[in-house]
Each structure stands twice: as structure tokens, then as C-alpha cells.
Design an enzyme around this catalytic site. Structure first.
Site, PDB file in Angstrom:
ATOM      1  N   HIS A 116     -17.911  23.544  16.808  1.00 37.56           N
ATOM      2  CA  HIS A 116     -18.376  24.350  15.679  1.00 37.56           C
ATOM      3  C   HIS A 116     -18.299  23.567  14.379  1.00 37.56           C
ATOM      4  O   HIS A 116     -17.560  22.594  14.262  1.00 37.56           O
ATOM      5  CB  HIS A 116     -17.550  25.638  15.543  1.00 37.56           C
ATOM      6  CG  HIS A 116     -16.109  25.420  15.210  1.00 37.56           C
ATOM      7  ND1 HIS A 116     -15.209  24.929  16.126  1.00 37.56           N
ATOM      8  CD2 HIS A 116     -15.409  25.605  14.052  1.00 37.56           C
ATOM      9  CE1 HIS A 116     -14.020  24.843  15.574  1.00 37.56           C
ATOM     10  NE2 HIS A 116     -14.108  25.226  14.309  1.00 37.56           N
ATOM     11  N   ASP A 118     -17.430  24.727  10.352  1.00 36.68           N
ATOM     12  CA  ASP A 118     -16.634  25.838   9.840  1.00 36.68           C
ATOM     13  C   ASP A 118     -17.496  26.925   9.209  1.00 36.68           C
ATOM     14  O   ASP A 118     -18.291  26.670   8.311  1.00 36.68           O
ATOM     15  CB  ASP A 118     -15.608  25.323   8.826  1.00 36.68           C
ATOM     16  CG  ASP A 118     -14.484  24.546   9.496  1.00 36.68           C
ATOM     17  OD1 ASP A 118     -14.106  24.916  10.623  1.00 36.68           O
ATOM     18  OD2 ASP A 118     -13.984  23.579   8.896  1.00 36.68           O
ATOM     19  N   HIS A 267     -16.776  19.936  15.168  1.00 36.01           N
ATOM     20  CA  HIS A 267     -15.478  19.548  15.705  1.00 36.01           C
ATOM     21  C   HIS A 267     -15.051  20.532  16.785  1.00 36.01           C
ATOM     22  O   HIS A 267     -15.553  21.653  16.874  1.00 36.01           O
ATOM     23  CB  HIS A 267     -14.421  19.440  14.606  1.00 36.01           C
ATOM     24  CG  HIS A 267     -14.160  20.710  13.849  1.00 36.01           C
ATOM     25  ND1 HIS A 267     -15.003  21.199  12.878  1.00 36.01           N
ATOM     26  CD2 HIS A 267     -13.132  21.594  13.923  1.00 36.01           C
ATOM     27  CE1 HIS A 267     -14.518  22.319  12.378  1.00 36.01           C
ATOM     28  NE2 HIS A 267     -13.375  22.585  12.996  1.00 36.01           N
ATOM     29  N   ARG A 284      -5.816  23.429   6.216  1.00 34.09           N
ATOM     30  CA  ARG A 284      -7.203  23.088   5.902  1.00 34.09           C
ATOM     31  C   ARG A 284      -7.618  23.666   4.561  1.00 34.09           C
ATOM     32  O   ARG A 284      -7.209  24.772   4.195  1.00 34.09           O
ATOM     33  CB  ARG A 284      -8.127  23.648   6.990  1.00 34.09           C
ATOM     34  CG  ARG A 284      -9.574  23.179   6.894  1.00 34.09           C
ATOM     35  CD  ARG A 284     -10.487  24.059   7.739  1.00 34.09           C
ATOM     36  NE  ARG A 284     -10.705  25.359   7.109  1.00 34.09           N
ATOM     37  CZ  ARG A 284     -11.287  26.410   7.707  1.00 34.09           C
ATOM     38  NH1 ARG A 284     -11.684  26.307   8.954  1.00 34.09           N
ATOM     39  NH2 ARG A 284     -11.452  27.545   7.058  1.00 34.09           N
TER      40      ARG A 284
END
Length: 311
Positions: A116, A118, A267, A284
Site C-alpha cells: 500500500h 499511505d 510498502h 511515522r
């Protein structure tokens, strides 16, 4: 080969994807030439890595602001951000339990491995993501990245021409990744839906590259084709983005930082440590993105949800 500028080195890690950057201290403001070198490395390699950067939440946010506006940590999960740092999204088994409850179970996906970018159901998905490691397992827990610009170029010309004009719906709740908790995720999906229609092939706003802009985690269907045709086309593209030659695998250590272009790389979160009961804590931040544009110049369209702006 490495590129050197004022002791900053860019060290490629695979043929298409990933480069380690050495000779920089992320605790301090960067000289403009280093900012530009990092930007150019990300543009070429899609994701860059830094080692031995023992920075805190405030320093991570300050580093990110040198490259763009920092968003809230997540469109749904801001209520569990660290105190005084709404920009931080923590990734750990404990954070998932806090978000989704003690009955949290990561389910399998009908779309295969959960590659995916983000939060692509947003009308303006984040441009960049910056993830730093605080606690990592002694082994396992690696993150994989795949270059979807290279994956697009690896398709035959007739297939590229076919997908250049297609559009697809991205929706939070499209598959298992948004179904970690029956109650809470279900409430989010029902009461605060998040969905957009994006081009299947996005034109990168800086490089001009065409990238495959679908992913198994959030893409629900290709629009204006039959469900069967959509399934065949998505399966073809999902298989293409997973081909090993386009990927790189990053081994985390405490103090490691990965900084990637959310518009040009996907990722894959690890699953190989969950049965080992290891601690794995990463943090993150994301940077404000633009509205995707297709080969035909058409922008994405929002179905539900607001733009994701600075915190």
C-alpha cells in the site's frame, strides 16, 4: 556508485529501489544543499534510509517540515497520538491494541499481500512518509518497498495504453486492513467514510513519471468496467507491483529512519514477527500531498472525506 556532496553520500541499495544516505545528522537543521540532495535521491530511488539517528518526536517533526507541511498522524486515529504530538502515528502491537481493542486480529486479505501507499482513499494522499524505529526485534520485522514507476515501465506497451485511461475507487474499509476491529473500524467506515476515485496511472507531479496507482490494501475496484474485468485487471497490476526486481527490503535497527515518496513507492508491513512476541515500536509522520492527476490531465474526485491538511 555513490554521489557525494559536502560529505553526504547516497548509496543505492538495489537496482530500482532504495538508497542509504550517510553523512547527515537529522537532529540539526539541514543546509539547503543537503535538503536538495535528499529530495533528488528520493525522486530517483523512491525511498531513502538513514542509520543511527536517535531523534525524538519533536526532532522528527522538525526534520519533516524541511520538506513540506506535516499532517496529523492519521485521518481516523489522532485520538491515540502521543501527548502534545498529534503529528505522530505510532506503529506497534501495543498501539494497535489501543486503537482497535484487545480482540485485535490482523486478518488475511483477498487481494494478497497488503502492499500500500499511505491512506490513498484521501483526495490528497500524503506526498511523503517518514518512519523511524525506536524498538525493533533482534531479527524479523523488515519493511519492503516497491518502485511503481519501474513496475509501470515493465508492462508491455498495449497494457500501458489500456490502463492509462482507467480510474479506480480507493476506500478505507476496502479489505482486511481496515477490518482489524469489527466494532471500531466498522463505526469509522459507516460514520466517517473515506473514499476517492484516482487514476490507475498517476503522473508524478515532479518527475513526470507514470506510476501504477492502485494497491491491494485500499483499491476497491476499477470504475466503468464490469466487476469481472476489474478483478482481472487489478490482479494483473497487483502481481506486477510485487515482482522482486522492483523491490527492496529494509532491515530496521534502533535509530533507523526510512523516508519515502508515497506517490511512487508502495510498502509492505511485516508479518513474520507477530508470533514471536517481540517488541517493535516505530513512529511515522506524513507530509501534505497534492491531488493526483492522470495521463489525460484529469484530477482525482472525492467520494467522501475532507482533504488531509497540515496539523
Amino acid at each position: 556508485m555513490s554521489a557525494v556532496l559536502n560529505r553526504l553520500e547516497v548509496l543505492p541499495q538495489s537496482g530500482w529501489t532504495g538508497a542509504e544516505i550517510v553523512g547527515v545528522d537529522l537532529r540539526d537543521p539541514l543546509p539547503q544543499e543537503h535538503v536538495e540532495t535528499i529530495k533528488q535521491a528520493i525522486l530517483k530511488w523512491k525511498v531513502v534510509y538513514f542509520r543511527d539517528q536517535f531523534i525524538n518526536h519533536a526532532q522528527q517533526i522538525a526534520f519533516g517540515r524541511q520538506f513540506g507541511q506535516v499532517t496529523p498522524g492519521h485521518p481516523y486515529e489522532g485520538d491515540v497520538a502521543p501527548k502534545d504530538y498529534p503529528e505522530i502515528h505510532t506503529v506497534s502491537p501495543q498501539a494497535y491494541e489501543k486503537r482497535y481493542g484487545k480482540n485485535y486480529i490482523r486478518r488475511g486479505s483477498s487481494n494478497g499481500p497488503a502492499w500500500h501507499a499511505d491512506v490513498t482513499p484521501l483526495i490528497n494522499p500524503p506526498a511523503y512518509s517518514i518512519l523511524r524505529a525506536e524498538v525493533v526485534p533482534a531479527y524479523s520485522g523488515d519493511t519492503q518497498f516497491t518502485n511503481v514507476a519501474a513496475a509501470y515501465q515493465g508492462l508491455s506497451e498495449p497494457i500501458r495504453k489500456l490502463i492509462d485511461g482507467l480510474r479506480a475507487e480507493h476506500r478505507f474499509g476496502a479489505n482486511y486492513n481496515a477490518d482489524r476491529s469489527d466494532e471500531r473500524i466498522g463505526d469509522w467506515v459507516r460514520n466517517k467514510p473515506l473514499a476517492s476515485i484516482h487514476p490507475v496511472v498517476r503522473v508524478h507531479p515532479e518527475s513526470g513519471e507514470r506510476v501504477i496507482y492502485v494497491n491491494p490494501s485500499f483499491t476497491r475496484q476499477i470504475v466503468d468496467v464490469s466487476p469481472r474485468e476489474s478483478r482481472y485487471l487489478l490482479d494483473l497490476l497487483f502481481d506486477q507491483i510485487q515482482q522482486p526486481e522492483y523491490t527492496d527490503r529494509f532491515r530496521w535497527r534502533p535509530g533507523s529512519v526510512a523516508f519515502w515518496d508515497n506517490r511512487a513507492v508502495l510498502h509492505l508491513a511485516p508479518r513474520d514477527f507477530e508470533h514471536l512476541q517481540f517488541d517493535r515500536v516505530l513512529h511515522r509522520i506524513t507530509l501534505v500531498g497534492d491531488v493526483p492527476v492522470g495521463v489525460d490531465g484529469r484530477q482525482s474526485e472525492s467520494i467522501a472525506g475532507e482533504p488531509f491538511l497540515a496539523a
